[in-house]
Motif scaffolding. Sequence first.
Motif, PDB file in Angstrom:
ATOM      1  N   HIS A 109       0.866  -1.288   0.023  1.00 40.23           N
ATOM      2  CA  HIS A 109      -0.076   0.024  -0.072  1.00 40.23           C
ATOM      3  C   HIS A 109       0.818   1.280  -0.026  1.00 40.23           C
ATOM      4  O   HIS A 109       1.652   1.523   0.937  1.00 40.23           O
ATOM      5  CB  HIS A 109      -0.829   0.112   0.971  1.00 40.23           C
ATOM      6  CG  HIS A 109      -1.987   1.013   1.088  1.00 40.23           C
ATOM      7  ND1 HIS A 109      -2.554   1.519   2.095  1.00 40.23           N
ATOM      8  CD2 HIS A 109      -2.185   1.837   0.379  1.00 40.23           C
ATOM      9  CE1 HIS A 109      -3.584   2.527   1.886  1.00 40.23           C
ATOM     10  NE2 HIS A 109      -3.198   2.741   0.614  1.00 40.23           N
ATOM     11  N   LEU A 110       1.207   1.919  -1.160  1.00 40.62           N
ATOM     12  CA  LEU A 110       1.858   3.008  -1.249  1.00 40.62           C
ATOM     13  C   LEU A 110       1.299   4.353  -1.053  1.00 40.62           C
ATOM     14  O   LEU A 110       0.237   4.546  -1.305  1.00 40.62           O
ATOM     15  CB  LEU A 110       2.201   2.984  -2.739  1.00 40.62           C
ATOM     16  CG  LEU A 110       2.704   1.735  -3.412  1.00 40.62           C
ATOM     17  CD1 LEU A 110       2.902   1.944  -5.094  1.00 40.62           C
ATOM     18  CD2 LEU A 110       4.080   1.346  -2.846  1.00 40.62           C
ATOM     19  N   PHE A 111       2.198   5.236  -0.395  1.00 43.80           N
ATOM     20  CA  PHE A 111       1.666   6.691  -0.250  1.00 43.80           C
ATOM     21  C   PHE A 111       2.428   7.185  -1.115  1.00 43.80           C
ATOM     22  O   PHE A 111       3.833   7.493  -0.882  1.00 43.80           O
ATOM     23  CB  PHE A 111       1.917   7.056   1.102  1.00 43.80           C
ATOM     24  CG  PHE A 111       1.706   8.348   1.510  1.00 43.80           C
ATOM     25  CD1 PHE A 111       0.261   8.952   1.135  1.00 43.80           C
ATOM     26  CD2 PHE A 111       2.586   9.376   1.754  1.00 43.80           C
ATOM     27  CE1 PHE A 111       0.057  10.248   1.419  1.00 43.80           C
ATOM     28  CE2 PHE A 111       2.224  10.744   2.153  1.00 43.80           C
ATOM     29  CZ  PHE A 111       0.988  11.190   1.904  1.00 43.80           C
ATOM     30  N   ASP A 112       1.999   7.953  -2.315  1.00 38.02           N
ATOM     31  CA  ASP A 112       2.582   8.810  -3.158  1.00 38.02           C
ATOM     32  C   ASP A 112       2.482  10.215  -2.794  1.00 38.02           C
ATOM     33  O   ASP A 112       1.618  10.925  -2.896  1.00 38.02           O
ATOM     34  CB  ASP A 112       2.011   8.548  -4.562  1.00 38.02           C
ATOM     35  CG  ASP A 112       2.823   9.306  -5.802  1.00 38.02           C
ATOM     36  OD1 ASP A 112       4.161   9.618  -5.514  1.00 38.02           O
ATOM     37  OD2 ASP A 112       2.165   8.625  -6.786  1.00 38.02           O
ATOM     38  N   LEU A 113       3.696  10.736  -2.093  1.00 42.76           N
ATOM     39  CA  LEU A 113       3.974  12.019  -1.560  1.00 42.76           C
ATOM     40  C   LEU A 113       4.033  12.985  -2.808  1.00 42.76           C
ATOM     41  O   LEU A 113       5.178  12.891  -3.568  1.00 42.76           O
ATOM     42  CB  LEU A 113       5.086  11.904  -0.613  1.00 42.76           C
ATOM     43  CG  LEU A 113       5.480  13.379  -0.104  1.00 42.76           C
ATOM     44  CD1 LEU A 113       4.417  14.057   0.779  1.00 42.76           C
ATOM     45  CD2 LEU A 113       6.521  13.177   0.709  1.00 42.76           C
TER      46      LEU A 113
ATOM     47  N   TYR B  23      -6.326   9.497  -5.640  1.00 37.45           N
ATOM     48  CA  TYR B  23      -5.668  10.684  -5.643  1.00 37.45           C
ATOM     49  C   TYR B  23      -6.303  11.671  -4.874  1.00 37.45           C
ATOM     50  O   TYR B  23      -7.618  11.864  -5.219  1.00 37.45           O
ATOM     51  CB  TYR B  23      -5.158  10.923  -6.779  1.00 37.45           C
ATOM     52  CG  TYR B  23      -4.254  10.178  -7.453  1.00 37.45           C
ATOM     53  CD1 TYR B  23      -2.982   9.987  -7.165  1.00 37.45           C
ATOM     54  CD2 TYR B  23      -4.793   9.327  -8.430  1.00 37.45           C
ATOM     55  CE1 TYR B  23      -2.111   8.810  -7.788  1.00 37.45           C
ATOM     56  CE2 TYR B  23      -3.817   8.016  -8.853  1.00 37.45           C
ATOM     57  CZ  TYR B  23      -2.656   8.101  -8.677  1.00 37.45           C
ATOM     58  OH  TYR B  23      -1.663   7.171  -9.302  1.00 37.45           O
ATOM     59  N   VAL B  24      -5.915  12.558  -3.925  1.00 41.81           N
ATOM     60  CA  VAL B  24      -6.475  13.280  -2.996  1.00 41.81           C
ATOM     61  C   VAL B  24      -5.624  14.914  -3.102  1.00 41.81           C
ATOM     62  O   VAL B  24      -4.604  14.891  -3.224  1.00 41.81           O
ATOM     63  CB  VAL B  24      -6.862  13.103  -1.632  1.00 41.81           C
ATOM     64  CG1 VAL B  24      -7.571  11.955  -1.433  1.00 41.81           C
ATOM     65  CG2 VAL B  24      -5.551  12.835  -0.785  1.00 41.81           C
ATOM     66  N   HIS B  25      -6.423  15.716  -3.100  1.00 43.22           N
ATOM     67  CA  HIS B  25      -5.961  17.143  -3.060  1.00 43.22           C
ATOM     68  C   HIS B  25      -5.829  17.546  -1.553  1.00 43.22           C
ATOM     69  O   HIS B  25      -6.964  17.395  -0.636  1.00 43.22           O
ATOM     70  CB  HIS B  25      -6.895  18.141  -3.922  1.00 43.22           C
ATOM     71  CG  HIS B  25      -6.653  19.469  -3.522  1.00 43.22           C
ATOM     72  ND1 HIS B  25      -7.506  20.479  -2.936  1.00 43.22           N
ATOM     73  CD2 HIS B  25      -5.395  20.324  -4.070  1.00 43.22           C
ATOM     74  CE1 HIS B  25      -6.807  21.587  -3.079  1.00 43.22           C
ATOM     75  NE2 HIS B  25      -5.635  21.742  -3.600  1.00 43.22           N
ATOM     76  N   GLY B  26      -4.494  17.913  -1.260  1.00 44.80           N
ATOM     77  CA  GLY B  26      -4.257  18.241   0.217  1.00 44.80           C
ATOM     78  C   GLY B  26      -2.775  18.438   0.403  1.00 44.80           C
ATOM     79  O   GLY B  26      -1.976  18.321  -0.586  1.00 44.80           O
ATOM     80  N   ASP B  27      -2.592  18.696   1.625  1.00 48.77           N
ATOM     81  CA  ASP B  27      -1.510  18.800   2.411  1.00 48.77           C
ATOM     82  C   ASP B  27      -0.789  17.694   2.749  1.00 48.77           C
ATOM     83  O   ASP B  27      -1.373  16.950   3.622  1.00 48.77           O
ATOM     84  CB  ASP B  27      -1.476  19.911   3.333  1.00 48.77           C
ATOM     85  CG  ASP B  27      -0.324  20.460   3.848  1.00 48.77           C
ATOM     86  OD1 ASP B  27       0.971  19.714   3.939  1.00 48.77           O
ATOM     87  OD2 ASP B  27      -0.078  21.498   4.465  1.00 48.77           O
TER      88      ASP B  27
ATOM     89  N   HIS C 234       4.736   1.606   1.754  1.00 43.84           N
ATOM     90  CA  HIS C 234       5.876   2.294   1.336  1.00 43.84           C
ATOM     91  C   HIS C 234       5.629   3.745   1.025  1.00 43.84           C
ATOM     92  O   HIS C 234       4.444   4.034   0.820  1.00 43.84           O
ATOM     93  CB  HIS C 234       6.026   1.613  -0.107  1.00 43.84           C
ATOM     94  CG  HIS C 234       6.794   0.327  -0.052  1.00 43.84           C
ATOM     95  ND1 HIS C 234       5.786  -0.649   0.135  1.00 43.84           N
ATOM     96  CD2 HIS C 234       7.940  -0.402  -0.275  1.00 43.84           C
ATOM     97  CE1 HIS C 234       6.359  -1.996   0.109  1.00 43.84           C
ATOM     98  NE2 HIS C 234       7.768  -1.721  -0.116  1.00 43.84           N
ATOM     99  N   ILE C 235       6.434   4.618   1.017  1.00 48.81           N
ATOM    100  CA  ILE C 235       6.325   6.023   0.652  1.00 48.81           C
ATOM    101  C   ILE C 235       7.222   6.344  -0.668  1.00 48.81           C
ATOM    102  O   ILE C 235       8.430   6.199  -0.630  1.00 48.81           O
ATOM    103  CB  ILE C 235       6.498   6.887   2.008  1.00 48.81           C
ATOM    104  CG1 ILE C 235       5.730   6.729   3.207  1.00 48.81           C
ATOM    105  CG2 ILE C 235       6.664   8.597   1.470  1.00 48.81           C
ATOM    106  CD1 ILE C 235       6.153   7.472   4.104  1.00 48.81           C
ATOM    107  N   LEU C 236       6.468   6.950  -1.608  1.00 49.97           N
ATOM    108  CA  LEU C 236       7.062   7.238  -2.742  1.00 49.97           C
ATOM    109  C   LEU C 236       7.346   8.857  -2.670  1.00 49.97           C
ATOM    110  O   LEU C 236       6.512   9.476  -2.239  1.00 49.97           O
ATOM    111  CB  LEU C 236       6.274   6.927  -4.015  1.00 49.97           C
ATOM    112  CG  LEU C 236       5.636   5.497  -4.345  1.00 49.97           C
ATOM    113  CD1 LEU C 236       4.895   5.465  -5.428  1.00 49.97           C
ATOM    114  CD2 LEU C 236       6.933   4.535  -4.301  1.00 49.97           C
ATOM    115  N   GLY C 237       8.508   9.091  -3.158  1.00 50.86           N
ATOM    116  CA  GLY C 237       8.958  10.616  -3.324  1.00 50.86           C
ATOM    117  C   GLY C 237       9.975  10.741  -4.227  1.00 50.86           C
ATOM    118  O   GLY C 237      11.275  10.404  -4.291  1.00 50.86           O
ATOM    119  N   GLY C 238       9.636  11.228  -5.547  1.00 53.62           N
ATOM    120  CA  GLY C 238      10.627  11.099  -6.754  1.00 53.62           C
ATOM    121  C   GLY C 238      11.339  12.498  -6.685  1.00 53.62           C
ATOM    122  O   GLY C 238      12.440  12.797  -6.710  1.00 53.62           O
TER     123      GLY C 238
END
Length: 123
Positions: free
Chosen positions: A47-51, A98-102, A115-119
């Motif tokens: 379950h990825l969190f795409d920052l 996908y959500v709009h937010g901070d 996992h957290i994605l941060g490209g």
Amino acid sequence: MSHEIEAIEKMSYPDFVAYLGQVNTPPGAKSTLQYWIQNAGIGEKSHLFDLACTTGFSSRTIVTERGGRALGIDISKPAIDVANRTAASVGLAERLTYVHGDACAIPAADGAFTHILGGCNFA
């Protein structure tokens, strides 16, 4: 014409990417994602969190190739709209949200992600 140029000049980067209808890839594009997949054990149960996901390229590509699911967040409403439309158009709307937010106010419980994605969001 100058009104359109002024509007473009005021756009944030993710708003501009969405305006162009482009995807926003991390540095290295798919080769970077392949590296992440191979070295982080991303798979069907992930379950990825795409920052700062902009248009969702990273999470959409990984979920397409490896399965699992993802939640992406970005401060750009236009980019989030593109990400959700694209997820729906490729049949992944049930696995990609996908959500709009901070990102400082993540809309999920602690421990919800594997996992957290941060490209390209740590410049």
